[in-house]
Design an enzyme around this catalytic site. Sequence first.
Site, PDB file in Angstrom:
ATOM      1  CE1 TYR A  24      76.736 -10.304 -22.418  1.00 38.24           C
ATOM      2  CE2 TYR A  24      76.097  -8.635 -24.002  1.00 38.24           C
ATOM      3  CZ  TYR A  24      77.065  -9.253 -23.258  1.00 38.24           C
ATOM      4  OH  TYR A  24      78.367  -8.822 -23.357  1.00 38.24           O
ATOM      5  CD  GLU A  25      74.535 -14.147 -25.888  1.00 39.59           C
ATOM      6  OE1 GLU A  25      73.771 -15.036 -26.289  1.00 39.59           O
ATOM      7  OE2 GLU A  25      74.801 -13.154 -26.568  1.00 39.59           O
ATOM      8  N   GLY A  26      71.055 -15.436 -21.987  1.00 38.93           N
ATOM      9  CA  GLY A  26      70.361 -16.163 -20.933  1.00 38.93           C
ATOM     10  C   GLY A  26      70.762 -15.596 -19.591  1.00 38.93           C
TER      11      GLY A  26
END
Length: 589
Positions: A437-439
């Site tokens: 997550y978060e890229g």
Amino acid sequence: MPAYHAPLRDFDFVLNELFNVQQTLKTLPGYEDMDSETLASYLEAAATFCENELQPLNRLGDEQGCQFDPTDHSVTTPEGFAAAYRQYCELGFPALDCDPQYGGLGMPKILAFPAMEMLCSSNVAWSMYPGLSHGAYAAIHAHGTAEQKNHYLPKLVDGSYTGTMCLTEPHCGTDLGLLKTKAEPNGDGSFAITGTKIFISAGEHDMADNIVHLVLARLPDAPKDVKGISLFIVPKYHDDGSRNEVFCGSLEHKMGIRANATAVLNFEGARGYLLGEPNKGLSCMFTMMNAARLGCGMQGLGLGEASYQGALAYAKERLQMRALNGAKAPDKAADPIIVHPDVRRMLLSQKAYTEAGRALTTFLALQLDIEEKHPDAEARKTAADLVALLTPVAKAFMTDNGFAGTNMGMQVLGGHGYIREWGMEQLVRDCRIAQIYEGTNGIQALDLLARKVLADQGQKLRQFSSLIQQFCKEAQARAELAEFVGPLTQLMKDVGEVSVKIGMAAMQDKDEVGAAATDYLRLIGHLTYAWLWARMAAVSLDHEDDFHKGKIATARFYFAKLLPETQGLLAQLKNGAKPLMKDADLALL
């Protein structure tokens, strides 16, 4: 469950010996009087809270998870979570590095980051509730109107409100240009937000009075792709206490971080308020996303530390077989497994990656403080460039190493590591999401190579390299540092050469960047850690106590056993994109 003890001695080493943060803080307006005793007292308070309140809830939270009631769309967090959050707020921790104008304590990031690490080590699922709130605070503080700041920030600072970031939709994650959530003007300055967001961490819960959702959506007739995305503040409750039209539709059933409410949120004409300029929402959200990416790196670091502590304690006690060179504990039935080379390899790998990660996050925190406070514009720009370059490294390299470290920690315990009550397998499960997550880490690698290195012809990389060159030049006068300075100097030269090679190849074939990105990020990660370990060794050589001798021994292990990975990475990078792309078409039929 392995016991957690905050590494206060190592925090002290990194803050006061490695970076001498007092010297920098004296140059930053508002921090001139920040002394080491003040920093230490806050870290000790955070350690006490994490060790005594949060860590005991960690396994319970994993087993209970969050409970969703579809009749009223409510979510109940695990037993003890809400009470711990109230205590956290009473202790003032949400306000730690926030603006005093809105009730914050105005402390530097070099204090907030170690506190964040301790939260992640002791209970990463719980830590995400205040962590996301701080991201929402940062976005509103940076881009909100005076009215928005005065309305929302004091509540986020005192913890009575929490926050979320609502980006992902069922059909789009990384590619936000596909986003469909709509924002229709209501005629009174507000907007009706309609759409569905998924994977929303802390999206619904019972820990705070209100939840402030920051939502990406499209205005009518907005440009297509990412150029037409705006950001909106959408509170769960209106000021009069009535419910806004945003509801939890379900909770995800997850591999790890089960005690964090990962929600599907349905916005059904919910009233929202534009944050920042129309169609500039993605740049506003990046304020929150960059903070979240550093937070992800901290999760890899914190969980790696927790796993290392559990594995080290077990290895000192568990008796299995005899040492290859003869019994080390002849009075016992077998030797403790810490005498065996492969167990030491795993423990030292955990230790080397964790302590270098702690040094990196402290360095980045210091640069963030400089970027925000330094009176010289050039110093602020240099600090900002270093943070921009190293943020994807911190997110991806630290979470990759954290997951590898938690796996090694579980492996040290053997069969017991696979059994739930020992707690080691939970750390593995909790850590795995941080690479996604978060890229995803692949996206971080593309960001590093394409945007942070090639896009400015290596300017940011040269700024970072100048710091390494300066250290190497100063260290050359000390013969005892040659074992660190020599490999570091060579690696810096190799990085420069391969960066040029990739850039030249990418002019002919853009796939060269995508093919190189992941290996390149890992190469820069090792360059960063080698620099930090060389610096830690340089500081430690002046001392004779066991702590500093341990630092030197770990630095030698890193250079001898972990840094050689770079030779394989360089070979892979030089082989280019062809084996992945043109040569592999038939292989992937």
